[in-house]
Design a protein around this motif. Structure first.
Motif, PDB file in Angstrom:
ATOM      1  N   GLY A  42       0.816  -1.211   0.000  1.00 20.04           N
ATOM      2  CA  GLY A  42       0.000   0.000   0.000  1.00 20.04           C
ATOM      3  C   GLY A  42       0.846   1.255   0.000  1.00 20.04           C
ATOM      4  N   ARG A  43       1.879   1.271   0.830  1.00 19.20           N
ATOM      5  CA  ARG A  43       2.778   2.427   0.887  1.00 19.20           C
ATOM      6  C   ARG A  43       3.495   2.608  -0.451  1.00 19.20           C
ATOM      7  N   ALA A  44       3.913   1.498  -1.057  1.00 28.14           N
ATOM      8  CA  ALA A  44       4.591   1.571  -2.356  1.00 28.14           C
ATOM      9  C   ALA A  44       3.653   2.131  -3.421  1.00 28.14           C
ATOM     10  N   LEU A  45       2.381   1.747  -3.374  1.00 29.64           N
ATOM     11  CA  LEU A  45       1.414   2.263  -4.338  1.00 29.64           C
ATOM     12  C   LEU A  45       1.183   3.758  -4.157  1.00 29.64           C
ATOM     13  N   TYR A  46       1.142   4.208  -2.904  1.00 36.39           N
ATOM     14  CA  TYR A  46       1.021   5.652  -2.655  1.00 36.39           C
ATOM     15  C   TYR A  46       2.202   6.389  -3.268  1.00 36.39           C
ATOM     16  N   LEU A  47       3.406   5.895  -3.004  1.00 36.32           N
ATOM     17  CA  LEU A  47       4.609   6.541  -3.550  1.00 36.32           C
ATOM     18  C   LEU A  47       4.606   6.535  -5.071  1.00 36.32           C
ATOM     19  N   ALA A  48       4.233   5.417  -5.657  1.00 31.57           N
ATOM     20  CA  ALA A  48       4.240   5.289  -7.118  1.00 31.57           C
ATOM     21  C   ALA A  48       3.285   6.271  -7.781  1.00 31.57           C
ATOM     22  N   HIS A  49       2.262   6.699  -7.046  1.00 29.08           N
ATOM     23  CA  HIS A  49       1.277   7.631  -7.605  1.00 29.08           C
ATOM     24  C   HIS A  49       1.450   9.048  -7.064  1.00 29.08           C
ATOM     25  N   GLY A  50       2.652   9.300  -6.519  1.00 31.26           N
ATOM     26  CA  GLY A  50       2.989  10.656  -6.084  1.00 31.26           C
ATOM     27  C   GLY A  50       2.240  11.122  -4.851  1.00 31.26           C
ATOM     28  N   LEU A  51       1.805  10.187  -4.026  1.00 31.61           N
ATOM     29  CA  LEU A  51       1.048  10.523  -2.817  1.00 31.61           C
ATOM     30  C   LEU A  51       1.887  10.231  -1.575  1.00 31.61           C
ATOM     31  N   ASP A  52       1.632  10.949  -0.503  1.00 31.47           N
ATOM     32  CA  ASP A  52       2.338  10.757   0.751  1.00 31.47           C
ATOM     33  C   ASP A  52       1.719   9.579   1.498  1.00 31.47           C
ATOM     34  N   PRO A  53       2.478   8.490   1.695  1.00 31.84           N
ATOM     35  CA  PRO A  53       1.914   7.312   2.362  1.00 31.84           C
ATOM     36  C   PRO A  53       1.644   7.528   3.850  1.00 31.84           C
ATOM     37  N   ASP A  54       2.193   8.585   4.428  1.00 32.65           N
ATOM     38  CA  ASP A  54       1.932   8.862   5.839  1.00 32.65           C
ATOM     39  C   ASP A  54       0.624   9.620   6.034  1.00 32.65           C
ATOM     40  N   LEU A  55       0.187  10.349   5.021  1.00 31.08           N
ATOM     41  CA  LEU A  55      -1.066  11.102   5.135  1.00 31.08           C
ATOM     42  C   LEU A  55      -2.292  10.232   4.845  1.00 31.08           C
ATOM     43  N   MET A  56      -2.180   9.313   3.913  1.00 26.41           N
ATOM     44  CA  MET A  56      -3.304   8.447   3.522  1.00 26.41           C
ATOM     45  C   MET A  56      -4.587   9.245   3.372  1.00 26.41           C
ATOM     46  N   GLU A  57      -4.516  10.278   2.549  1.00 30.62           N
ATOM     47  CA  GLU A  57      -5.651  11.175   2.411  1.00 30.62           C
ATOM     48  C   GLU A  57      -6.627  10.777   1.319  1.00 30.62           C
ATOM     49  N   THR A  58      -6.388   9.651   0.662  1.00 35.30           N
ATOM     50  CA  THR A  58      -7.306   9.205  -0.378  1.00 35.30           C
ATOM     51  C   THR A  58      -7.194   7.706  -0.581  1.00 35.30           C
ATOM     52  N   ASN A  59      -8.289   7.109  -1.008  1.00 39.90           N
ATOM     53  CA  ASN A  59      -8.222   5.755  -1.543  1.00 39.90           C
ATOM     54  C   ASN A  59      -7.599   5.873  -2.923  1.00 39.90           C
ATOM     55  N   ALA A  93      -5.066   5.054 -12.726  1.00 43.79           N
ATOM     56  CA  ALA A  93      -5.213   5.346 -11.298  1.00 43.79           C
ATOM     57  C   ALA A  93      -6.200   6.480 -11.087  1.00 43.79           C
ATOM     58  N   PHE A  94      -7.068   6.313 -10.105  1.00 42.51           N
ATOM     59  CA  PHE A  94      -8.037   7.334  -9.719  1.00 42.51           C
ATOM     60  C   PHE A  94      -7.847   7.625  -8.238  1.00 42.51           C
ATOM     61  N   ILE A  95      -7.901   8.913  -7.886  1.00 43.02           N
ATOM     62  CA  ILE A  95      -7.779   9.306  -6.486  1.00 43.02           C
ATOM     63  C   ILE A  95      -8.925  10.255  -6.137  1.00 43.02           C
ATOM     64  N   LYS A  96      -9.071  10.468  -4.846  1.00 42.90           N
ATOM     65  CA  LYS A  96     -10.086  11.367  -4.292  1.00 42.90           C
ATOM     66  C   LYS A  96     -11.481  10.995  -4.799  1.00 42.90           C
ATOM     67  N   LEU A  97     -12.302  11.968  -5.161  1.00 45.68           N
ATOM     68  CA  LEU A  97     -13.674  11.673  -5.566  1.00 45.68           C
ATOM     69  C   LEU A  97     -13.714  10.780  -6.806  1.00 45.68           C
ATOM     70  N   ALA A  98     -12.735  10.955  -7.697  1.00 48.37           N
ATOM     71  CA  ALA A  98     -12.692  10.131  -8.910  1.00 48.37           C
ATOM     72  C   ALA A  98     -12.488   8.655  -8.579  1.00 48.37           C
ATOM     73  N   SER A  99     -11.843   8.351  -7.443  1.00 48.84           N
ATOM     74  CA  SER A  99     -11.675   6.943  -7.055  1.00 48.84           C
ATOM     75  C   SER A  99     -13.032   6.326  -6.707  1.00 48.84           C
ATOM     76  N   PHE A 100     -13.844   7.093  -6.005  1.00 45.76           N
ATOM     77  CA  PHE A 100     -15.183   6.611  -5.641  1.00 45.76           C
ATOM     78  C   PHE A 100     -16.046   6.407  -6.883  1.00 45.76           C
ATOM     79  N   THR A 101     -16.057   7.394  -7.768  1.00 43.85           N
ATOM     80  CA  THR A 101     -16.934   7.285  -8.941  1.00 43.85           C
ATOM     81  C   THR A 101     -16.439   6.210  -9.912  1.00 43.85           C
ATOM     82  N   ALA A 102     -15.131   6.018 -10.019  1.00 44.01           N
ATOM     83  CA  ALA A 102     -14.610   4.929 -10.877  1.00 44.01           C
ATOM     84  C   ALA A 102     -15.057   3.583 -10.332  1.00 44.01           C
TER      85      ALA A 102
END
Length: 141
Positions: free
Chosen positions: A52-69, A77-86
């Protein structure tokens, strides 16, 4: 902690949902998807895990914040609201109707998602997450 380039070695292939396993909302979303997903064949990754942490890093996200699915669907890759709608789009009818949220301006939709994400632990937190049988079968890490 691996670099984003090193993180690529940990990345599983296929349709994935990366979620915060100690957040009741996020783990509830994962259980919901595991019960209803018949077509996309999602597998699931706890954001706290090495993968999970590696996936966050690979998508330019901070793995310590975990601010999105993160929803990985058909190689995108979809993040934030787009992750839900996808994810809802992948379920078909009647859940696909929730993709109406895609009509919100991206900035506003992400602002709304961020407000929920930042307050998610106020809704509850699990100290020992217990995945459903459907989720456990498809949980990678």
């Amino acid at each position: 902690m691996p670099s984003p380039l090193e993180a690529q070695a940990y990345l599983p292939q296929g349709n994935l949902i990366v979620f915060d396993g100690i957040c009741i909302l996020c783990s509830g979303f994962a259980r919901f998807m595991a019960r209803r997903d018949r077509k996309a064949g999602f597998r699931f990754v706890d954001a706290h895990s090495k993968t999970g942490r590696a996936l966050y890093l690979a998508h330019g996200l901070d793995p310590d914040l975990m601010e999105t699915n993160i929803v990985l669907l058909d190689g995108k890759a979809f993040i934030k609201l787009a992750s839900f709608t996808a994810a809802m789009r992948s379920l078909g009818w009647p859940w696909r109707v929730l993709t109406v949220l895609d009509l919100l301006p991206t900035g506003f939709g992400n602002w709304l998602y961020d407000r929920i994400a930042r307050n998610r632990y106020r809704f509850g937190q699990r100290t020992c997450p217990l995945p459903s049988a459907e989720l456990k079968e498809r949980l990678l890490d």
